[in-house]
Design a protein around this motif. Structure first.
Motif, PDB file in Angstrom:
ATOM      1  N   ASP A   1      28.358 -16.529 -51.050  1.00  0.00           N
ATOM      2  CA  ASP A   1      28.724 -17.325 -49.676  1.00  0.00           C
ATOM      3  C   ASP A   1      28.237 -18.708 -49.598  1.00  0.00           C
ATOM      4  O   ASP A   1      26.785 -18.575 -49.929  1.00  0.00           O
ATOM      5  N   THR A   2      28.813 -19.385 -49.063  1.00  0.00           N
ATOM      6  CA  THR A   2      29.264 -20.777 -49.743  1.00  0.00           C
ATOM      7  C   THR A   2      28.771 -21.636 -48.115  1.00  0.00           C
ATOM      8  O   THR A   2      28.003 -23.219 -49.081  1.00  0.00           O
ATOM      9  N   SER A   3      28.118 -20.890 -47.536  1.00  0.00           N
ATOM     10  CA  SER A   3      27.685 -21.583 -46.347  1.00  0.00           C
ATOM     11  C   SER A   3      26.891 -20.352 -45.614  1.00  0.00           C
ATOM     12  O   SER A   3      27.595 -20.088 -44.337  1.00  0.00           O
ATOM     13  N   PRO A   4      25.868 -20.217 -46.378  1.00  0.00           N
ATOM     14  CA  PRO A   4      24.887 -19.564 -45.261  1.00  0.00           C
ATOM     15  C   PRO A   4      24.046 -19.895 -44.483  1.00  0.00           C
ATOM     16  O   PRO A   4      23.920 -20.667 -43.884  1.00  0.00           O
ATOM     17  N   ALA A   5      23.945 -19.014 -43.869  1.00  0.00           N
ATOM     18  CA  ALA A   5      22.705 -19.275 -42.218  1.00  0.00           C
ATOM     19  C   ALA A   5      21.366 -19.372 -42.754  1.00  0.00           C
ATOM     20  O   ALA A   5      21.070 -18.958 -43.603  1.00  0.00           O
ATOM     21  N   LEU A   6      20.856 -21.131 -42.318  1.00  0.00           N
ATOM     22  CA  LEU A   6      19.849 -20.717 -43.218  1.00  0.00           C
ATOM     23  C   LEU A   6      19.220 -21.327 -42.230  1.00  0.00           C
ATOM     24  O   LEU A   6      18.801 -20.778 -40.302  1.00  0.00           O
ATOM     25  N   GLY A   7      17.637 -21.884 -41.802  1.00  0.00           N
ATOM     26  CA  GLY A   7      16.809 -21.724 -41.153  1.00  0.00           C
ATOM     27  C   GLY A   7      16.165 -21.284 -40.246  1.00  0.00           C
ATOM     28  O   GLY A   7      15.896 -19.895 -40.976  1.00  0.00           O
ATOM     29  N   ASP A   8      16.502 -21.176 -38.715  1.00  0.00           N
ATOM     30  CA  ASP A   8      15.563 -19.956 -38.024  1.00  0.00           C
ATOM     31  C   ASP A   8      16.090 -18.120 -38.361  1.00  0.00           C
ATOM     32  O   ASP A   8      15.540 -17.546 -38.348  1.00  0.00           O
ATOM     33  N   SER A   9      17.456 -17.907 -39.116  1.00  0.00           N
ATOM     34  CA  SER A   9      17.941 -16.758 -39.584  1.00  0.00           C
ATOM     35  C   SER A   9      16.856 -16.569 -40.187  1.00  0.00           C
ATOM     36  O   SER A   9      17.776 -15.275 -40.844  1.00  0.00           O
ATOM     37  N   LEU A  10      17.019 -17.163 -41.352  1.00  0.00           N
ATOM     38  CA  LEU A  10      16.092 -16.196 -42.461  1.00  0.00           C
ATOM     39  C   LEU A  10      14.792 -15.246 -42.218  1.00  0.00           C
ATOM     40  O   LEU A  10      14.536 -15.064 -43.214  1.00  0.00           O
ATOM     41  N   MET A  11      14.485 -15.521 -41.050  1.00  0.00           N
ATOM     42  CA  MET A  11      13.294 -15.110 -40.476  1.00  0.00           C
ATOM     43  C   MET A  11      13.764 -13.370 -39.654  1.00  0.00           C
ATOM     44  O   MET A  11      13.163 -12.603 -39.492  1.00  0.00           O
ATOM     45  N   GLU A  12      15.002 -13.707 -39.679  1.00  0.00           N
ATOM     46  CA  GLU A  12      15.404 -11.882 -38.567  1.00  0.00           C
ATOM     47  C   GLU A  12      15.207 -10.656 -40.072  1.00  0.00           C
ATOM     48  O   GLU A  12      15.597 -11.225 -41.174  1.00  0.00           O
ATOM     49  N   LYS A  13      14.722  -9.727 -39.837  1.00  0.00           N
ATOM     50  CA  LYS A  13      14.646  -8.656 -41.149  1.00  0.00           C
ATOM     51  C   LYS A  13      15.823  -8.096 -40.592  1.00  0.00           C
ATOM     52  O   LYS A  13      15.336  -6.530 -40.620  1.00  0.00           O
ATOM     53  N   ASN A  14      16.777  -7.925 -40.425  1.00  0.00           N
ATOM     54  CA  ASN A  14      18.334  -6.917 -40.527  1.00  0.00           C
ATOM     55  C   ASN A  14      18.544  -7.043 -42.023  1.00  0.00           C
ATOM     56  O   ASN A  14      17.921  -7.430 -42.475  1.00  0.00           O
ATOM     57  N   ASN A  15      18.818  -5.400 -41.536  1.00  0.00           N
ATOM     58  CA  ASN A  15      18.502  -4.755 -43.006  1.00  0.00           C
ATOM     59  C   ASN A  15      20.190  -5.639 -43.343  1.00  0.00           C
ATOM     60  O   ASN A  15      21.283  -5.582 -43.265  1.00  0.00           O
ATOM     61  N   GLN A  16      19.694  -5.651 -44.619  1.00  0.00           N
ATOM     62  CA  GLN A  16      21.300  -6.031 -46.191  1.00  0.00           C
ATOM     63  C   GLN A  16      21.258  -6.008 -47.097  1.00  0.00           C
ATOM     64  O   GLN A  16      20.511  -5.119 -47.748  1.00  0.00           O
ATOM     65  N   GLN A  17      22.119  -6.364 -47.634  1.00  0.00           N
ATOM     66  CA  GLN A  17      22.453  -6.269 -49.021  1.00  0.00           C
ATOM     67  C   GLN A  17      22.041  -7.310 -49.772  1.00  0.00           C
ATOM     68  O   GLN A  17      20.711  -7.712 -49.158  1.00  0.00           O
ATOM     69  N   PRO A  18      21.410  -7.235 -50.948  1.00  0.00           N
ATOM     70  CA  PRO A  18      20.538  -7.587 -51.921  1.00  0.00           C
ATOM     71  C   PRO A  18      21.280  -8.633 -52.232  1.00  0.00           C
ATOM     72  O   PRO A  18      21.962  -9.307 -52.400  1.00  0.00           O
ATOM     73  N   SER A  19      20.039  -9.649 -51.880  1.00  0.00           N
ATOM     74  CA  SER A  19      21.064 -10.795 -52.325  1.00  0.00           C
ATOM     75  C   SER A  19      19.915 -12.358 -52.666  1.00  0.00           C
ATOM     76  O   SER A  19      18.932 -11.632 -52.674  1.00  0.00           O
TER      77      SER A  19
ATOM     78  N   GLU B   1      13.008  -7.118 -52.853  1.00  0.00           N
ATOM     79  CA  GLU B   1      12.967  -7.352 -51.526  1.00  0.00           C
ATOM     80  C   GLU B   1      14.194  -7.272 -50.261  1.00  0.00           C
ATOM     81  O   GLU B   1      13.814  -8.072 -49.589  1.00  0.00           O
ATOM     82  N   VAL B   2      15.164  -6.551 -50.695  1.00  0.00           N
ATOM     83  CA  VAL B   2      15.806  -5.666 -49.718  1.00  0.00           C
ATOM     84  C   VAL B   2      15.102  -5.535 -48.480  1.00  0.00           C
ATOM     85  O   VAL B   2      15.592  -5.820 -47.331  1.00  0.00           O
ATOM     86  N   ASN B   3      14.447  -4.699 -48.114  1.00  0.00           N
ATOM     87  CA  ASN B   3      13.597  -4.704 -47.241  1.00  0.00           C
ATOM     88  C   ASN B   3      12.523  -5.421 -46.581  1.00  0.00           C
ATOM     89  O   ASN B   3      11.144  -4.534 -46.231  1.00  0.00           O
ATOM     90  N   GLY B   4      12.458  -5.910 -45.953  1.00  0.00           N
ATOM     91  CA  GLY B   4      12.099  -7.177 -44.988  1.00  0.00           C
ATOM     92  C   GLY B   4      10.750  -7.821 -46.141  1.00  0.00           C
ATOM     93  O   GLY B   4       9.928  -8.698 -45.727  1.00  0.00           O
ATOM     94  N   GLY B   5      11.206  -8.372 -47.150  1.00  0.00           N
ATOM     95  CA  GLY B   5      10.331  -8.887 -48.128  1.00  0.00           C
ATOM     96  C   GLY B   5      10.797 -10.888 -47.905  1.00  0.00           C
ATOM     97  O   GLY B   5      11.126 -10.586 -47.749  1.00  0.00           O
ATOM     98  N   ALA B   6      10.341 -10.918 -49.325  1.00  0.00           N
ATOM     99  CA  ALA B   6       9.924 -12.047 -49.786  1.00  0.00           C
ATOM    100  C   ALA B   6      11.908 -12.399 -49.794  1.00  0.00           C
ATOM    101  O   ALA B   6      12.460 -12.168 -50.336  1.00  0.00           O
ATOM    102  N   LYS B   7      12.166 -13.582 -49.264  1.00  0.00           N
ATOM    103  CA  LYS B   7      13.307 -14.086 -50.149  1.00  0.00           C
ATOM    104  C   LYS B   7      13.545 -14.953 -51.170  1.00  0.00           C
ATOM    105  O   LYS B   7      12.592 -15.318 -51.317  1.00  0.00           O
TER     106      LYS B   7
END
Length: 508
Positions: free
Chosen positions: A147-165, A475-481
């Motif tokens: 993803d060459t244009s990822p959402a940064l800033g405040d969106s990083l704090m969201e705890k949504n379940n996501q794929q490992p990244s 770190e996928v389950n709400g850990g550190a980015k």
């Protein structure tokens, strides 16, 4: 202390030689027994720090108050280091220490830079698949997308379940030839060299040293001469970084037995370049002198240009292998400050930073910046050129140099607040002798490039990619980015293809 034609410059005050004695430029009757903000240089009206000195002092709210008399010998002992050391030690709360660290970094970075901006591109690598490692083979059954244009800033704090990244800081895109951590480590170096009328730079590295090539290109852009002592035999056909070094600089191939004593080798060669009528300037001396210049005066560029143009005049400076000097921290810390801005990663989100380590300078500088700014970031250095004892000794030496050159003896206190850990040094998942390739690594670099458009090399950045991929799972389950710093060096692939032909046949 530096002699300035009748004056000696000290960390806080200017002293003048009069009739064989030294006296403060300010009359001592102005200094009374009071409770000023300390340290300070009194003025006739305010008893506040002079403008130049204030640029490096903590703010008044963070300075300890002391009732003292100021005889001349005590004034001589004042230093910027005393101020910051006490500013930190008098506060126990993390918020006050963080504020003090942020102010210090802001003042430290208030200087000229090679790069106009510290900005860099950030991509997000999404990991899919079920198996990370098997029988020592890297990243089996794992796919990547970018993803060459990822959402940064405040969106990083969201705890949504996501794929490992994991996020990747694309410093490999900074410059076609001078990129990655080489660009960062030279960011604060060349403005100092410009200011101090350096004409020649002597450095060293391996046959395919990205550092040596970066020095050569940067010197040529500024009309300086570079002398590059490269380890080992000259290749029959120069390619990759060896070719760049040969095109832009003066390359000398050095026997491995001589290169093993690289400090002596660099010193002797620098002396030969300088000759009897010129001088060799130590980078540490330039750093120390730059601090007092930063406090009291702007560089005299007309004088420096005149010196540089003088017939047969040379001023030679030695830059250590891999730019492994305290000045290399400046550009790395500048990057940390940029990444901690609210629109990027911010100051609240926990991060695991992954950096491949040659000399270790980048990882150590990154960790120092994070600690000074009070960031909840862990820096993990993948050891590629030495064992953990070697990297810990390098860490201790570089931190000591940083403290000495910038007069900041507060790192120990900051480390205590960080449980005594600066860099988390880790072995590579598939250990091997430095510079050697393992079966399948080149093919893995090809697969990553085809799936993401990101080129990594099997010696350095593939190791960081592997660790970032593993961390993305844990770190996928709400850990550190997880954040990987791409340290560049991808031109080295051409040199590897020349040296390890059989490994690259598999790409056909």
């Amino acid at each position: 202390m530096r002699y300035l034609g009748g004056r000696f410059r000290l960390p806080f005050c200017l002293f003048e030689r009069k009739e064989g004695r030294f006296s403060g430029l300010l009359s001592m009757h102005q200094v009374k027994r009071e409770t000023p903000s300390f340290p300070f240089v009194p003025t006739a009206s305010t008893h506040q720090p002079s403008e130049g000195i204030s640029t490096l002092l903590p703010p008044p709210s963070l300075r300890p108050n002391m009732a003292l008399q100021f005889p001349l010998d005590n004034l001589v002992r004042m230093s910027v280091a005393w101020s910051w050391d006490n500013a930190f030690s008098q506060f126990q709360g993390p918020s006050e220490a963080k504020a003090c660290g942020e102010i210090f970094i802001s003042k430290l970075l208030n200087r000229r830079w090679t790069s106009p901006k510290p900005d860099t591109k950030i991509h997000k690598i999404v990991v899919s698949g079920t198996q990370i490692q098997h029988d020592g083979k890297p990243l089996e059954n794992v796919c990547f997308s970018n993803d060459t244009s990822p959402a940064l800033g405040d969106s990083l704090m969201e705890k949504n379940n996501q794929q490992p990244s994991f996020y990747i800081v694309r410093d490999d895109l900074l410059h076609p030839l001078v990129n990655g951590n080489k660009a960062r480590k030279l960011d604060g170096l060349f403005p100092l060299i410009d200011e101090y009328s350096v004409t020649d730079i002597v450095t060293c590295g391996g046959c395919q040293s990205a550092h040596a090539a970066a020095i050569a290109v940067s010197c040529a852009e500024r009309g300086l001469r570079s002398h590059l002592l490269l380890r080992g035999e000259q290749p029959e056909i120069p390619t990759a970084y060896n070719l760049i070094s040969s095109l832009y600089g003066n390359v000398i191939h050095v026997p491995r037995s001589l290169y093993a004593k690289r400090e002596e080798m660099l010193s002797q060669y620098a002396d030969s370049v300088a000759g009897s009528s010129s001088s060799v300037v130590r980078l540490s001396d330039i750093l120390k002198d730059s601090l007092s210049t930063h406090l009291f005066e702007k560089p005299n560029f007309e004088r420096l240009d005149a010196h540089r143009s003088a017939e047969n005049s040379k001023r030679v400076v030695i830059v250590n292998e891999g730019a492994g000097d305290a000045v290399g921290f400046l550009g790395v810390i500048r990057l940390v400050q940029y990444l901690s801005q609210n629109h990027v990663f911010g100051k609240e989100q926990a991060l695991k930073i992954v950096i491949d380590a040659g000399t270790g300078t980048t990882a150590i500088g990154f960790a120092l910046g994070a600690i000074f700014l009070g960031l909840p970031w862990e820096v993990h250095g993948v050891m590629l050129a030495d064992n953990i004892d070697g990297y810990q000794k390098q860490e201790e030496w570089l931190v000591s140099e940083f403290q000495r050159c910038f007069m900041v003896p507060i790192v120990d206190q900051l480390l205590k607040r960080a449980n005594g850990t600066l860099v988390h040094w880790l072995e590579r998942s598939c250990p091997r002798k430095f510079g050697k390739l393992l079966a399948g690594e080149v093919k893995e670099c090809q697969r990553i490039a085809q799936q993401t458009g990101v080129l990594v090399d099997p010696v350095y950045t593939l190791a960081a990619w592997e660790l970032a991929t593993q961390f993305s799972r844990t770190e996928v389950n709400g850990g550190a980015k997880v954040v990987m710093l791409h340290t560049g060096g991808t031109l080295g692939m051409f040199g590897l293809a020349q040296r390890y032909k059989s490994d690259f046949y598999t790409l056909k």
